[in-house]
Design an enzyme around this catalytic site. Structure first.
Site, PDB file in Angstrom:
ATOM      1  N   SER A   9      45.202  36.201  31.107  1.00 45.47           N
ATOM      2  CA  SER A   9      44.379  37.349  30.730  1.00 45.47           C
ATOM      3  C   SER A   9      43.956  37.244  29.278  1.00 45.47           C
ATOM      4  O   SER A   9      44.803  37.184  28.373  1.00 45.47           O
ATOM      5  CB  SER A   9      45.152  38.650  30.950  1.00 45.47           C
ATOM      6  OG  SER A   9      44.453  39.728  30.362  1.00 45.47           O
ATOM      7  N   HIS A  34      41.115  35.590  33.651  1.00 46.11           N
ATOM      8  CA  HIS A  34      41.163  37.017  33.955  1.00 46.11           C
ATOM      9  C   HIS A  34      40.616  37.778  32.755  1.00 46.11           C
ATOM     10  O   HIS A  34      41.143  37.670  31.641  1.00 46.11           O
ATOM     11  CB  HIS A  34      42.596  37.444  34.253  1.00 46.11           C
ATOM     12  CG  HIS A  34      42.719  38.838  34.772  1.00 46.11           C
ATOM     13  ND1 HIS A  34      42.618  39.132  36.112  1.00 46.11           N
ATOM     14  CD2 HIS A  34      42.926  40.021  34.141  1.00 46.11           C
ATOM     15  CE1 HIS A  34      42.777  40.438  36.290  1.00 46.11           C
ATOM     16  NE2 HIS A  34      42.948  41.001  35.092  1.00 46.11           N
ATOM     17  N   ASP A  36      39.766  41.431  31.303  1.00 41.40           N
ATOM     18  CA  ASP A  36      39.996  42.865  31.447  1.00 41.40           C
ATOM     19  C   ASP A  36      38.910  43.647  30.726  1.00 41.40           C
ATOM     20  O   ASP A  36      38.825  43.629  29.494  1.00 41.40           O
ATOM     21  CB  ASP A  36      41.361  43.243  30.873  1.00 41.40           C
ATOM     22  CG  ASP A  36      42.506  42.708  31.710  1.00 41.40           C
ATOM     23  OD1 ASP A  36      42.559  43.042  32.902  1.00 41.40           O
ATOM     24  OD2 ASP A  36      43.346  41.963  31.176  1.00 41.40           O
ATOM     25  N   MET A  38      37.560  47.240  29.720  1.00 42.69           N
ATOM     26  CA  MET A  38      38.046  48.613  29.565  1.00 42.69           C
ATOM     27  C   MET A  38      36.971  49.463  28.905  1.00 42.69           C
ATOM     28  O   MET A  38      36.290  49.007  27.989  1.00 42.69           O
ATOM     29  CB  MET A  38      39.315  48.617  28.714  1.00 42.69           C
ATOM     30  CG  MET A  38      40.440  47.750  29.246  1.00 42.69           C
ATOM     31  SD  MET A  38      41.874  47.823  28.155  1.00 42.69           S
ATOM     32  CE  MET A  38      42.970  46.650  28.969  1.00 42.69           C
ATOM     33  N   HIS A  67      37.893  42.054  35.717  1.00 46.60           N
ATOM     34  CA  HIS A  67      38.697  43.189  36.200  1.00 46.60           C
ATOM     35  C   HIS A  67      38.170  44.454  35.538  1.00 46.60           C
ATOM     36  O   HIS A  67      38.401  44.705  34.357  1.00 46.60           O
ATOM     37  CB  HIS A  67      40.170  42.931  35.846  1.00 46.60           C
ATOM     38  CG  HIS A  67      41.085  44.056  36.183  1.00 46.60           C
ATOM     39  ND1 HIS A  67      42.372  44.135  35.663  1.00 46.60           N
ATOM     40  CD2 HIS A  67      40.951  45.139  36.993  1.00 46.60           C
ATOM     41  CE1 HIS A  67      42.960  45.213  36.133  1.00 46.60           C
ATOM     42  NE2 HIS A  67      42.118  45.840  36.924  1.00 46.60           N
ATOM     43  N   MET A  69      38.261  47.933  34.604  1.00 44.83           N
ATOM     44  CA  MET A  69      39.057  49.147  34.421  1.00 44.83           C
ATOM     45  C   MET A  69      38.140  50.182  33.795  1.00 44.83           C
ATOM     46  O   MET A  69      38.291  50.581  32.642  1.00 44.83           O
ATOM     47  CB  MET A  69      40.283  48.847  33.557  1.00 44.83           C
ATOM     48  CG  MET A  69      41.318  48.018  34.286  1.00 44.83           C
ATOM     49  SD  MET A  69      42.778  47.675  33.300  1.00 44.83           S
ATOM     50  CE  MET A  69      42.215  46.198  32.444  1.00 44.83           C
ATOM     51  N   MET A 138      48.548  46.163  40.309  1.00 44.13           N
ATOM     52  CA  MET A 138      48.978  46.404  38.931  1.00 44.13           C
ATOM     53  C   MET A 138      50.464  46.736  38.928  1.00 44.13           C
ATOM     54  O   MET A 138      50.896  47.691  39.584  1.00 44.13           O
ATOM     55  CB  MET A 138      48.177  47.553  38.312  1.00 44.13           C
ATOM     56  CG  MET A 138      46.704  47.278  38.124  1.00 44.13           C
ATOM     57  SD  MET A 138      46.360  45.894  37.001  1.00 44.13           S
ATOM     58  CE  MET A 138      47.164  46.455  35.493  1.00 44.13           C
ATOM     59  N   ASP A 176      49.356  41.718  38.342  1.00 39.73           N
ATOM     60  CA  ASP A 176      48.997  41.819  36.924  1.00 39.73           C
ATOM     61  C   ASP A 176      49.874  42.846  36.233  1.00 39.73           C
ATOM     62  O   ASP A 176      49.868  44.021  36.591  1.00 39.73           O
ATOM     63  CB  ASP A 176      47.516  42.239  36.817  1.00 39.73           C
ATOM     64  CG  ASP A 176      47.036  42.337  35.379  1.00 39.73           C
ATOM     65  OD1 ASP A 176      47.807  42.024  34.459  1.00 39.73           O
ATOM     66  OD2 ASP A 176      45.872  42.728  35.180  1.00 39.73           O
TER      67      ASP A 176
END
Length: 208
Positions: A9, A34, A36, A38, A67, A69, A138, A176
């Site tokens: 990540s 990966h 993330d 946000m 991913h 979020m 998660m 994760d």
């Protein structure tokens, strides 16, 4: 240990040297990057946007699992595909019409993933399992790196393995949160196919 894929990540990478981080992933056994994303609303922090992912795309030949979020992921899905995502993983908790969103991701030629936070049971996404390519479990509450794995979440991996076999499906199971040298054998034994690791990987403590 069974054959699993390591997905480092970038949340825990040196953000001032993403090119170096991508090379580190490639050189140390990473099979998936990966990323993330946000938005400061679904989770407290804000990370990468589409221009950052687009700028990274030419720097690696590994698949990018973006991913999301973020709230209302369906409103931005085309732009994430255009930025260079190969897999687009959204949160069940952030989307009402998950089936429609998965269809759109597939229409864009991308693999679709669905993720659940620790408080969401596998039963909540059972109707989606035949449509997705990936389920991301998660094992920490999303938003921050370096957290400890929540042990009860491991049972969700086992449940997803059972459902995959019973229903004759082919989705991958990714995990994760809090994966390190101590917890890696636990999640692999439970049946994870893909392991996301941030802090442990970029500190040099976890390699496959």
């Amino acid at each position: 240990m069974k054959d699993i894929q390591l997905a480092p990540s970038l949340l825990s990478a040196d953000l001032a040297d993403l090119k170096g981080a991508l090379q580190l992933v490639k050189d140390n056994g990473g099979k998936v990057v990966h990323i993330d994303v946000m938005d400061g609303r679904f989770v407290p922090q804000i990370t990468y946007g589409q221009p950052v992912i687009k700028s990274m795309r030419p720097l690696s030949d590994l698949p990018f699992d973006v991913h999301l979020m973020i709230e209302h992921p369906e409103e931005q899905i085309d732009t994430w595909a255009e930025s260079g995502a190969d897999w687009i993983t959204f949160h069940h908790e952030a989307c009402i019409h998950s089936h429609r969103l998965v269809q759109r991701i597939h229409d864009l030629g991308k693999k679709a993933g669905i993720s659940i936070v620790p408080s969401t049971p596998v039963a909540a996404i059972k109707e989606m399992l035949e449509y997705v390519d990936l389920v991301l479990v998660m094992t920490v509450n999303p938003g921050f790196g370096g957290q400890k794995l929540i042990p009860s979440c491991v049972k969700k991996i086992e449940e997803l393995v059972r459902l995959r076999q019973e229903l004759g499906l082919n989705y991958k199971i990714s995990v994760d949160g809090g994966v390190n040298t101590e917890t890696l054998p636990v999640v692999v034994e439970a049946g994870a196919d893909i392991v996301v690791s941030g802090s442990a990987f970029f500190s040099g403590k976890l390699k496959l």
